[in-house]
Design a protein around this motif. Structure first.
Motif, PDB file in Angstrom:
ATOM      1  N   TYR A 188       2.031 -39.528 -30.651  1.00 30.00           N
ATOM      2  CA  TYR A 188       1.439 -40.438 -31.926  1.00 30.00           C
ATOM      3  C   TYR A 188       0.226 -40.422 -31.268  1.00 30.00           C
ATOM      4  O   TYR A 188      -0.059 -40.674 -30.270  1.00 30.00           O
ATOM      5  N   ILE A 189      -0.792 -39.947 -32.246  1.00 30.06           N
ATOM      6  CA  ILE A 189      -2.127 -40.758 -32.314  1.00 30.06           C
ATOM      7  C   ILE A 189      -2.782 -41.499 -33.066  1.00 30.06           C
ATOM      8  O   ILE A 189      -2.074 -41.947 -34.138  1.00 30.06           O
ATOM      9  N   VAL A 190      -3.124 -42.533 -32.515  1.00 31.98           N
ATOM     10  CA  VAL A 190      -3.021 -44.371 -32.740  1.00 31.98           C
ATOM     11  C   VAL A 190      -4.625 -44.277 -32.148  1.00 31.98           C
ATOM     12  O   VAL A 190      -5.564 -43.536 -31.739  1.00 31.98           O
ATOM     13  N   SER A 191      -5.210 -44.513 -33.566  1.00 27.45           N
ATOM     14  CA  SER A 191      -6.924 -44.884 -33.805  1.00 27.45           C
ATOM     15  C   SER A 191      -6.554 -46.215 -34.171  1.00 27.45           C
ATOM     16  O   SER A 191      -6.099 -46.734 -35.058  1.00 27.45           O
ATOM     17  N   LEU A 192      -7.433 -47.743 -33.918  1.00 30.64           N
ATOM     18  CA  LEU A 192      -6.906 -48.989 -33.798  1.00 30.64           C
ATOM     19  C   LEU A 192      -8.606 -49.088 -34.375  1.00 30.64           C
ATOM     20  O   LEU A 192      -9.768 -49.034 -34.105  1.00 30.64           O
ATOM     21  N   SER A 193      -9.174 -50.051 -35.438  1.00 29.76           N
ATOM     22  CA  SER A 193     -10.298 -50.124 -36.105  1.00 29.76           C
ATOM     23  C   SER A 193     -10.537 -51.537 -35.346  1.00 29.76           C
ATOM     24  O   SER A 193      -9.693 -52.703 -35.052  1.00 29.76           O
ATOM     25  N   PRO A 194     -12.005 -51.884 -35.781  1.00 28.20           N
ATOM     26  CA  PRO A 194     -12.673 -52.937 -34.649  1.00 28.20           C
ATOM     27  C   PRO A 194     -11.994 -54.312 -35.963  1.00 28.20           C
ATOM     28  O   PRO A 194     -12.111 -54.337 -37.378  1.00 28.20           O
ATOM     29  N   TYR A 195     -11.480 -55.302 -35.340  1.00 27.81           N
ATOM     30  CA  TYR A 195     -10.974 -56.456 -36.036  1.00 27.81           C
ATOM     31  C   TYR A 195     -11.896 -57.461 -36.995  1.00 27.81           C
ATOM     32  O   TYR A 195     -11.733 -57.513 -37.818  1.00 27.81           O
ATOM     33  N   ASN A 196     -12.480 -57.598 -35.652  1.00 24.30           N
ATOM     34  CA  ASN A 196     -14.225 -58.184 -36.454  1.00 24.30           C
ATOM     35  C   ASN A 196     -15.289 -57.916 -36.117  1.00 24.30           C
ATOM     36  O   ASN A 196     -15.456 -57.673 -34.925  1.00 24.30           O
ATOM     37  N   THR A 248      -1.827 -54.201 -29.930  1.00 28.46           N
ATOM     38  CA  THR A 248      -2.647 -54.696 -29.683  1.00 28.46           C
ATOM     39  C   THR A 248      -3.770 -54.463 -28.578  1.00 28.46           C
ATOM     40  O   THR A 248      -2.912 -54.154 -27.959  1.00 28.46           O
ATOM     41  N   TYR A 249      -5.123 -54.815 -29.085  1.00 29.23           N
ATOM     42  CA  TYR A 249      -6.124 -54.731 -27.835  1.00 29.23           C
ATOM     43  C   TYR A 249      -7.121 -55.472 -28.746  1.00 29.23           C
ATOM     44  O   TYR A 249      -7.307 -55.188 -29.660  1.00 29.23           O
ATOM     45  N   VAL A 250      -7.969 -56.459 -27.227  1.00 31.08           N
ATOM     46  CA  VAL A 250      -8.657 -57.698 -27.729  1.00 31.08           C
ATOM     47  C   VAL A 250      -9.724 -56.894 -28.055  1.00 31.08           C
ATOM     48  O   VAL A 250     -10.245 -55.694 -28.037  1.00 31.08           O
ATOM     49  N   GLY A 251      -9.816 -57.853 -29.686  1.00 38.76           N
ATOM     50  CA  GLY A 251     -11.467 -56.889 -30.818  1.00 38.76           C
ATOM     51  C   GLY A 251     -10.797 -56.435 -31.331  1.00 38.76           C
ATOM     52  O   GLY A 251     -12.306 -55.593 -32.427  1.00 38.76           O
ATOM     53  N   ASN A 252      -9.326 -55.667 -31.299  1.00 39.38           N
ATOM     54  CA  ASN A 252      -9.637 -54.937 -32.213  1.00 39.38           C
ATOM     55  C   ASN A 252      -8.128 -55.463 -33.398  1.00 39.38           C
ATOM     56  O   ASN A 252      -7.456 -56.282 -32.717  1.00 39.38           O
ATOM     57  N   ALA A 253      -8.409 -54.504 -35.293  1.00 37.74           N
ATOM     58  CA  ALA A 253      -6.754 -55.018 -35.112  1.00 37.74           C
ATOM     59  C   ALA A 253      -5.433 -53.761 -34.710  1.00 37.74           C
ATOM     60  O   ALA A 253      -5.171 -53.390 -34.149  1.00 37.74           O
ATOM     61  N   ASP A 254      -4.129 -55.061 -34.845  1.00 35.36           N
ATOM     62  CA  ASP A 254      -3.075 -55.021 -34.389  1.00 35.36           C
ATOM     63  C   ASP A 254      -2.139 -53.673 -35.799  1.00 35.36           C
ATOM     64  O   ASP A 254      -3.182 -53.619 -36.721  1.00 35.36           O
ATOM     65  N   GLN A 255      -2.046 -52.594 -34.909  1.00 32.15           N
ATOM     66  CA  GLN A 255      -1.245 -52.143 -35.716  1.00 32.15           C
ATOM     67  C   GLN A 255       0.173 -51.510 -35.439  1.00 32.15           C
ATOM     68  O   GLN A 255       0.671 -51.754 -34.105  1.00 32.15           O
ATOM     69  N   ARG A 256       1.194 -51.647 -36.220  1.00 37.69           N
ATOM     70  CA  ARG A 256       2.345 -51.192 -36.414  1.00 37.69           C
ATOM     71  C   ARG A 256       2.950 -49.940 -36.740  1.00 37.69           C
ATOM     72  O   ARG A 256       2.079 -49.535 -37.553  1.00 37.69           O
ATOM     73  N   ILE A 257       3.495 -48.904 -35.754  1.00 42.86           N
ATOM     74  CA  ILE A 257       4.119 -47.538 -36.548  1.00 42.86           C
ATOM     75  C   ILE A 257       5.691 -47.283 -36.411  1.00 42.86           C
ATOM     76  O   ILE A 257       5.879 -47.915 -35.295  1.00 42.86           O
ATOM     77  N   THR A 258       6.061 -47.345 -37.405  1.00 44.17           N
ATOM     78  CA  THR A 258       7.698 -46.970 -37.178  1.00 44.17           C
ATOM     79  C   THR A 258       7.786 -45.611 -36.633  1.00 44.17           C
ATOM     80  O   THR A 258       7.339 -44.956 -36.994  1.00 44.17           O
ATOM     81  N   VAL A 259       8.758 -46.562 -35.771  1.00 48.05           N
ATOM     82  CA  VAL A 259       9.215 -43.927 -35.137  1.00 48.05           C
ATOM     83  C   VAL A 259       9.720 -43.663 -36.290  1.00 48.05           C
ATOM     84  O   VAL A 259      11.243 -44.397 -36.074  1.00 48.05           O
ATOM     85  N   GLY A 260       9.526 -42.534 -35.689  1.00 50.42           N
ATOM     86  CA  GLY A 260      10.053 -41.310 -36.781  1.00 50.42           C
ATOM     87  C   GLY A 260      10.978 -40.050 -35.667  1.00 50.42           C
ATOM     88  O   GLY A 260      10.674 -40.606 -34.717  1.00 50.42           O
TER      89      GLY A 260
END
Length: 78
Positions: free
Chosen positions: A61-69, A44-56
């Motif tokens: 992992y490379i994670v990129s968050l998208s703006p929520y609003n 989670t990060y303020v202003g961005n959509a939450d993201q869930r990643i299942t650990v394999g």
């Protein structure tokens, strides 16, 4: 961890879902957390959509968050 433009996200929260185990990303958006295969990371990060990643089986992992609003319009009154 980056935003959708590639800029790092310092201070994002990464927790193992359903637990109290978590960390925050550093100045460069990096984090380290010990999680077992099959557990889910909630990011989670303020202003961005939450993201869930299942650990394999991967170690990184490379994670990129998208703006929520995104604002479409701003009205200023005086």
């Amino acid at each position: 961890m980056n935003d959708d433009t590639g800029a790092p996200l310092p201070g994002a929260t990464v927790i193992i879902e359903g637990t109290s185990v978590g960390v925050a990303t550093d100045f460069d958006g990096n984090f380290t957390i010990e999680a077992s295969q099959g557990e889910t990371l909630l990011i989670t990060y303020v202003g961005n959509a939450d993201q869930r990643i299942t650990v394999g089986s991967e170690d990184n992992y490379i994670v990129s968050l998208s703006p929520y609003n995104e604002l479409e319009e701003v009205v200023v009154t005086s």
